[in-house]
Design an enzyme around this catalytic site. Structure first.
Site, mmCIF file in Angstrom:
data_model
loop_
_atom_site.group_PDB
_atom_site.id
_atom_site.type_symbol
_atom_site.label_atom_id
_atom_site.label_comp_id
_atom_site.label_asym_id
_atom_site.label_seq_id
_atom_site.Cartn_x
_atom_site.Cartn_y
_atom_site.Cartn_z
ATOM 1 N N ARG A 134 0.830 -1.209 0.000
ATOM 2 C CA ARG A 134 0.000 0.000 0.000
ATOM 3 C C ARG A 134 0.865 1.260 0.000
ATOM 4 N NH1 ARG A 134 -2.094 -0.676 6.266
ATOM 5 N NH2 ARG A 134 -0.894 1.061 7.175
ATOM 6 N N GLN A 179 10.123 -8.074 4.298
ATOM 7 C CA GLN A 179 9.586 -8.163 2.948
ATOM 8 C C GLN A 179 10.684 -7.808 1.941
ATOM 9 O OE1 GLN A 179 6.534 -9.311 2.106
ATOM 10 N NE2 GLN A 179 6.236 -9.743 4.271
ATOM 11 N N HIS A 180 10.511 -8.289 0.708
ATOM 12 C CA HIS A 180 11.593 -8.144 -0.266
ATOM 13 C C HIS A 180 11.880 -6.694 -0.623
ATOM 14 C CE1 HIS A 180 11.126 -12.593 -1.675
ATOM 15 N NE2 HIS A 180 11.661 -12.473 -0.477
ATOM 16 N N MET A 192 2.825 -13.229 -5.104
ATOM 17 C CA MET A 192 3.287 -14.603 -4.869
ATOM 18 C C MET A 192 4.547 -14.577 -4.017
ATOM 19 S SD MET A 192 3.748 -17.591 -7.718
ATOM 20 C CE MET A 192 3.503 -19.302 -7.242
ATOM 21 N N GLU A 229 -7.569 -3.287 6.210
ATOM 22 C CA GLU A 229 -6.643 -4.251 5.616
ATOM 23 C C GLU A 229 -7.274 -5.632 5.440
ATOM 24 O OE1 GLU A 229 -4.018 -4.843 4.135
ATOM 25 O OE2 GLU A 229 -2.657 -3.132 4.295
#
Length: 493
Positions: free
Chosen positions: A168, A185-186, A219, A276
């Protein structure tokens, strides 16, 4: 024909009766969000908003781009159509197709010279994000959210890894945005690699891309795997990208809107809260989060902004994140030697449940002697991967149960889960901080306890299962076929 941009996808939805054009002006302040939420909850067609009562003309908004349908046989038609699969595909068929593609060789993207999004381009001080129709989606949101369905492109400083993701992004002002940039997170890993050399991270935000792209962005692929390459393998063709105008990146050439700039981890502003995927608007106040500074904005004429209104199931967090996650876990469990017949995140469970089904001869196939040990093994495989980070609860069942049938799943869980026997519990396991029930300390630590519910028969039964007293399972096949054939003859419609 492959659907290679959002406009082709909309026409595909129209042919299925899955588009509702809205010509009357609607307000960006909550009205658009409320309409889209009702479409999710009623299974109505995706709304295509063409006019706004509180914003100039020149843009459109597509709501619920991968929501579910109430049309018989087309429940997941938007998901299937997005991925180039038959519109009547089931959830398990979609997950199987995605899982199978993970063993195919990668197909890297190709760079094209130009793209329609450059029909209108502004750079530097001329950039004005407020020209875009950015909605206030939920009552209680801390701001207007521009990115709910866009592809964030980021690359490590050494150029070895290009990550595509969804996260977001809230509008701050005419040239700034902010959003969650989680360290685990990546996109957070890539941003930290840039911060380590004292530089902000170049980024591109591609909004309104070809319909399959958000699914690979959602993914949970392993780190250092390029999403664009994996999507190319799934589709059997290279994704077209185009060079950005102000940063050294290539973004999806299908974008309706392309925003470029730099993410500054050391500059923070108040962001959120926002409704969310768990189905709630959090009670916590705004948090200080990193700033995306924008250096260029481009868009097509009459551009279309896709919008997801996150919340109670079923919406895109549950389809475009949940289904690819089911596929990744299915692939990973099979690769580990566990004979899994299905892996499925029930859409109604808002990513808080994962159901794993196994055949009755799993002992012979695995060499594992008892169901408690199997559940422990499944938990270790799931919870230690990126795909399992968001999942707090796993349900293990025999494969006579269809995990996509919520009524069947509730019955099976209620009647097969012994309250005291064989559950595998895990303490202080990494977890997504947006899980609904977490305490503040768990959110800060991004860790919580997790569980695998053992819904397998008692070990003393061996491979025996009781006969299900149902139409499908409780009668000989010839009787089932005869009743189906004669159904109208009996007088039923």
């Amino acid at each position: 024909m492959p659907l290679t941009d959002l406009r082709q996808y909309i026409e595909g939805l129209r042919s299925l009766g899955e588009i509702q054009e809205i010509d009357v002006p609607v307000s960006l302040d909550l009205e658009l969000g409320a309409i889209t939420r009702r479409c999710y909850e009623n299974g109505a067609p995706a709304p295509l908003f063409k006019a706004f009562s509180d914003h100039p003309s020149g843009f459109r908004i597509l709501g619920a781009p991968a929501g579910t349908s109430r049309q018989p046989g087309l429940y997941l038609s938007r998901v299937a159509l997005s991925l180039g699969l038959p519109p009547n595909s089931s959830g398990l068929e979609i997950a199987e197709a995605m899982a199978a593609s993970l063993d195919l060789p990668p197909v890297p993207p190709v760079v094209v010279d130009d793209a329609p999004c450059f029909e209108n381009t502004t750079t530097g001080d001329d950039v004005d994000l407020t020209r875009l129709p950015v909605p206030l989606l939920h009552h209680g949101d801390g701001g207007r959210y521009l990115n709910t369905w866009g592809c964030i492109v980021a690359r490590t400083p050494d150029g070895s890894w290009t990550n595509w993701s969804i996260a977001r992004m809230m509008l701050v002002d005419s040239r700034r945005m902010s959003g969650i940039v989680a360290a685990e997170q990546h996109v957070g890993m890539v941003a930290q690699a840039w911060a380590d050399i004292g530089k902000p991270m170049p980024f591109a935000l591609a909004l309104g891309v070809e319909p399959a792209i958000p699914f690979v962005c959602g993914m949970p692929l392993p780190a250092h795997v390029n999403e664009s390459d994996r999507l190319g393998a799934f589709l059997g063709r290279a994704i077209e990208t185009v060079r950005c105008r102000s940063v050294d990146l290539e973004a999806p050439a299908s974008a309706e809107i392309l925003i470029e700039g730099y993410l500054h981890l050391d500059e923070k502003v108040a962001e959120g809260p926002m409704g969310e995927f768990a189905g709630y608007v959090p009670v916590e106040p705004s948090m200080r989060r990193p700033v995306y500074r924008v250096t260029a904005m481009s868009h097509r004429n009459n551009a279309i902004l896709p919008v997801v209104v996150a919340g109670e199931p079923v919406e895109e967090n549950h389809t475009a994140w949940g289904i690819p996650t089911s596929a990744q876990i299915l692939h990973d469990l099979r690769a580990s030697g566990i004979p899994v017949t299905a892996s499925w995140i029930p859409l109604e469970a808002a990513l808080h449940w994962l159901v794993v089904t196994v055949p009755r001869d799993w002992r012979r196939r695995t060499g594992i002697e008892d169901s408690a040990a199997l559940c422990q093994r499944i938990g270790k495989e799931v919870f230690t991967t990126k795909a399992g980070a968001v999942i707090p609860k796993v349900i293990v069942l025999n494969d006579d149960v269809d995990p996509t049938n919520t009524r069947e799943l509730v019955w099976a869980f209620a009647t097969r889960c012994h309250p005291l026997m064989g559950h595998a519990t895990f303490e202080h396991i990494p977890a997504a901080p947006l899980l609904a029930y977490l305490r503040t300390s768990e959110k800060v630590a991004s860790a919580t306890g997790k569980v695998v519910y053992n819904c397998l028969p008692p070990d003393e039964w061996g491979e025996a299962l009781p006969i299900r007293a149902s139409f499908r399972h409780g009668y000989p096949p010839e009787i089932v076929d005869r009743v189906k054939r004669r159904w109208h003859e009996y007088g039923f419609h």
